[in-house]
Motif scaffolding. Structure first.
Motif, mmCIF file in Angstrom:
data_model
loop_
_atom_site.group_PDB
_atom_site.id
_atom_site.type_symbol
_atom_site.label_atom_id
_atom_site.label_comp_id
_atom_site.label_asym_id
_atom_site.label_seq_id
_atom_site.Cartn_x
_atom_site.Cartn_y
_atom_site.Cartn_z
ATOM 1 N N THR A 60 46.913 37.164 51.572
ATOM 2 C CA THR A 60 48.125 36.242 51.521
ATOM 3 C C THR A 60 49.276 36.757 50.530
ATOM 4 O OG1 THR A 60 46.857 35.073 49.618
ATOM 5 C CG2 THR A 60 46.396 34.362 51.660
ATOM 6 N N ALA B 135 47.284 30.999 50.142
ATOM 7 C CA ALA B 135 46.367 30.690 51.485
ATOM 8 C C ALA B 135 47.159 29.182 51.842
ATOM 9 C CB ALA B 135 44.976 30.390 51.152
ATOM 10 N N ALA C 56 52.882 39.033 55.205
ATOM 11 C CA ALA C 56 51.748 37.939 55.413
ATOM 12 C C ALA C 56 52.667 36.692 56.244
ATOM 13 C CB ALA C 56 51.026 37.291 54.163
ATOM 14 N N GLU D 31 54.109 33.238 57.035
ATOM 15 C CA GLU D 31 54.309 32.123 56.269
ATOM 16 C C GLU D 31 54.385 30.883 57.314
ATOM 17 O OE1 GLU D 31 53.264 32.213 53.307
ATOM 18 O OE2 GLU D 31 54.026 34.304 52.495
ATOM 19 N N CYS E 60 42.418 27.930 54.538
ATOM 20 C CA CYS E 60 43.725 27.923 54.374
ATOM 21 C C CYS E 60 44.452 26.510 54.534
ATOM 22 C CB CYS E 60 44.305 28.708 55.541
ATOM 23 S SG CYS E 60 46.189 28.812 55.596
ATOM 24 N N LYS F 222 48.114 35.626 58.404
ATOM 25 C CA LYS F 222 48.152 34.591 57.109
ATOM 26 C C LYS F 222 46.891 35.103 56.127
ATOM 27 C CE LYS F 222 49.179 32.597 54.598
ATOM 28 N NZ LYS F 222 50.474 32.250 53.850
ATOM 29 N N MET F 223 45.714 35.368 56.625
ATOM 30 C CA MET F 223 44.719 35.445 55.511
ATOM 31 C C MET F 223 44.124 36.689 55.084
ATOM 32 S SD MET F 223 44.347 32.395 54.535
ATOM 33 C CE MET F 223 42.751 31.863 53.957
#
Lengths: 429, 429
Positions: A263, A323, A268, A270, A293, A259-260
């Motif tokens: 982003t 994020a 990435a 979701e 996040c 994820k991070m």
């Protein structure tokens, strides 16, 4: 819709003329050997380095106009070139010259029942149309991949980058010519008339494939309007499923990275799917929250950590590129795969588990271009796959899927090597 | 053009409903193993044999209506079934069950720089739309190829064959069900409404690929209107070039077979290119004329034999599908390849020569799906290529070219086998 209804007929005629020139140049390129094409790219890289002052001056003009027109800081950053970025562009062109050449490669060979030898051999696709937005590096990157795979390129960059693209293109074409290759193998549309995009999209039979490089609006328009086959992905709505048997530390590290790390990229993650039987869900969510996040979850996810917000129905189909992460708690692999089947964009979906049988089922049954076991979805990238570079990531079902590099820019022909065989049996007369 | 503008909205809704059912059945088919799919086809073949009386009765109804409506003898012959033809259809279905299964096959495997193993593995394309005309055997042939490769099929046959197709489809679906496979993996459109064809062509995202099987009018319409990718060839304008160094007897035998074995197939040669330095041109032309072939030539061909008629400009671009052949005399391989580049439909082009270097150049430079050396163009066929069967011959540049069989009905996915790898380097937060 015919090509003539979609723009001025002058623009259509221009695109057709450029396409014919590109096709002629491609025939000569296809007859060149690997070393010649590699030399062409090395010369193009050299020309980009030599012409750096002119390219940066052109870029300064684009930047000035872009600032005056109020482009966002993110857009300005995409447009901007400096010495370091230009060196990176030249290096990337030179690095494509060192990739294994797929052209002429034998895919397979068999004997026909009647005795001929049948060889399937890779050949270039032909003329590739590249439609892109504000990043001037695409001019050189896409051209390099096309030329190395024996294809001609017809480039249509964004109007913000018009001077940068012209300068980069001039250097690239000069490099090709220096190496004795046809400069017209890489052409940049000389007009910013939007009708030219329409004409390219309609040019079936003249342009063999279109690759859009840019935001969702561009890709959606290209996919909706093109009569020419398109290699693209619209969304990167990627899932990571943490199975009951996932190693907690591994799950935490993978989900955080997926994820991070960045982003804003299509790989990435979701949506996070947490198995109800995974014991360390609270830790994973806390790590994400602590990293800044925002989490939007279903009722069961919210019950794990009160900081999780409420997901709306749209959240499961939203590519945040930010994020923000949707979180659903699922009861086992079946439910996880059903969620993925309902919401994935077919780009990249991952499972984290120590159970190899469950992983094997996920890898077999999830119908996405890339499926991963115990790895971050952010690896969905041609470079990370060891392909050297990528023209794009495709989520269509035909021709090429996932990261597309040189091989995806080739097709094949059948070569039949006979000894006088005739099919016989029914000759008339 | 949206799906809704191309036909009654009821028809569009029907096609969408059938497509969704087909996609659901395909997911279950994709999860089945090779042996199950093979058993499904064997049961389908058995059901066709068992239900022969009902199928032949249905065919008799179609034949009666076709005769009453004044269909041509050629069309009636395509439509007609009898015991022998039906046995051949059942045998063909059973033979597809014995072909090597491409589904799940590993295309390649590599290590990613970060340590994961990357496997590209073949998977079914998904839902294949088959649009065909009067031959009822396509119902079973196409269904068999789709099912064996893990795809669902949505069939739309010609109105002349409606009862025959329904009876064949019912038998096939019964066979699948008997083998425990989803009968809806093969669906026949229940309506003859022409708007249904338009709805299929527009069903991008629901139908993954369309294969038209029939005459040029059908293929042209499908290619012009489809938003769904199409696998097809429009023309089979095939050339045979007899080089100066061709063995005269071989050239004579190949040219005679290439044109006259069966004049109505897409692999039949339509243009003969005779090298001006080939010494036995007169013999080759005389053999063709004696076999009942009409020749239409340029001035130099007419000078060889006065029985050669005059070719018009259109002749070089005409697929006769009859005992007619265009003949041009050319000065060497360069001129021959220029003629091929200008007039070939990209299907199959051949050279006859004892000079391997000239042959190698022809095979490399002629840009057709199939290029042949010392063999008859009539071999352009999946069965003759040892592929077992073919869904069609494709002259497009992407996905699959030439004879397309099971492998051409697959695509691939990337499976990434990790050990907890994260991309790292830029984690936010």
């Amino acid at each position: 819709m015919s090509a003539n209804t979609d723009g001025g007929s002058d623009t259509v005629a221009l695109v057709e003329q450029l396409a014919r020139r590109g096709r002629a140049a491609q025939r000569s390129l296809a007859a060149s050997d690997t070393a010649s094409r590699a030399r062409g790219l090395e010369q193009a890289a050299a020309a980009i380095r030599e012409q750096a002052p002119a390219i940066l001056t052109s870029n300064a003009r684009d930047m000035e106009a872009a600032r005056a027109s109020g482009l966002s800081p993110a857009m300005l950053d995409r447009l901007a070139l400096d010495e370091a970025r230009l060196t990176a562009i030249a290096d990337a062109v030179a690095s494509v010259a060192r990739l294994p050449d797929p052209v002429g490669e034998e895919i397979d060979r068999r004997e026909a029942p009647a005795g001929m030898t049948l060889v399937r051999r890779r050949i270039p696709v032909g003329l590739i149309g590249i439609i892109y937005e504000s990043r001037p590096n695409v001019t050189a990157d896409a051209a390099a991949l096309c030329v190395m795979s024996g294809n001609a390129a017809l480039l249509r960059g964004g109007s913000e980058a018009v001077h940068s693209n012209r300068a980069l293109h001039a250097a690239f074409a000069r490099g090709l010519a220096d190496a004795g290759l046809p400069a017209e193998a890489v052409q940049l549309l000389p007009t910013q008339d939007r009708a030219a995009v329409g004409a390219m999209l309609q040019a079936a039979g003249l342009i063999d494939m279109i690759v859009p490089r840019g935001g969702k609006g561009l890709v959606a328009r290209v996919q909706a309007d093109a009569r020419v086959p398109v290699l693209a992905h619209l969304d990167g709505l990627c899932h990571t499923y943490v199975h009951a048997a996932a190693d907690p530390e591994m799950a935490e590290a993978i989900v955080l990275d997926a994820k991070m790390r960045r982003t804003g990229i299509c790989g990435a993650t979701e949506t996070l799917l947490l198995d109800a039987a995974f014991p360390a869900a609270g830790k994973v969510l806390a790590t994400l929250l602590d990293a800044g996040c925002e989490l939007r979850g279903d009722a069961r996810a919210r019950a794990i950590d009160p900081r999780v917000g409420e997901a709306s129905a749209e959240d499961w189909d939203t590519e945040y590129l930010d994020a923000v992460l949707s979180v659903a708690v699922v009861d086992g692999p079946e439910a996880a795969m059903a969620h993925v089947a309902a919401h994935s964009s077919g780009h990249t979906d991952a499972i984290v588990t120590a159970d190899d049988q469950v992983a094997a089922r996920f890898l077999a049954e999830v119908d996405s271009a890339i499926v991963m076991h115990n790895a971050s979805t952010q690896f969905a990238d041609g470079g990370e796959f060891g392909l050297g570079a990528e023209i794009g990531i495709a989520t269509g079902r035909l021709h090429a899927r996932g990261p597309v590099a040189l091989e995806g820019l080739t097709t094949y022909k059948w070569q039949v090597l006979g000894h006088g065989e005739v099919r016989g049996g029914e000759v008339r007369g």
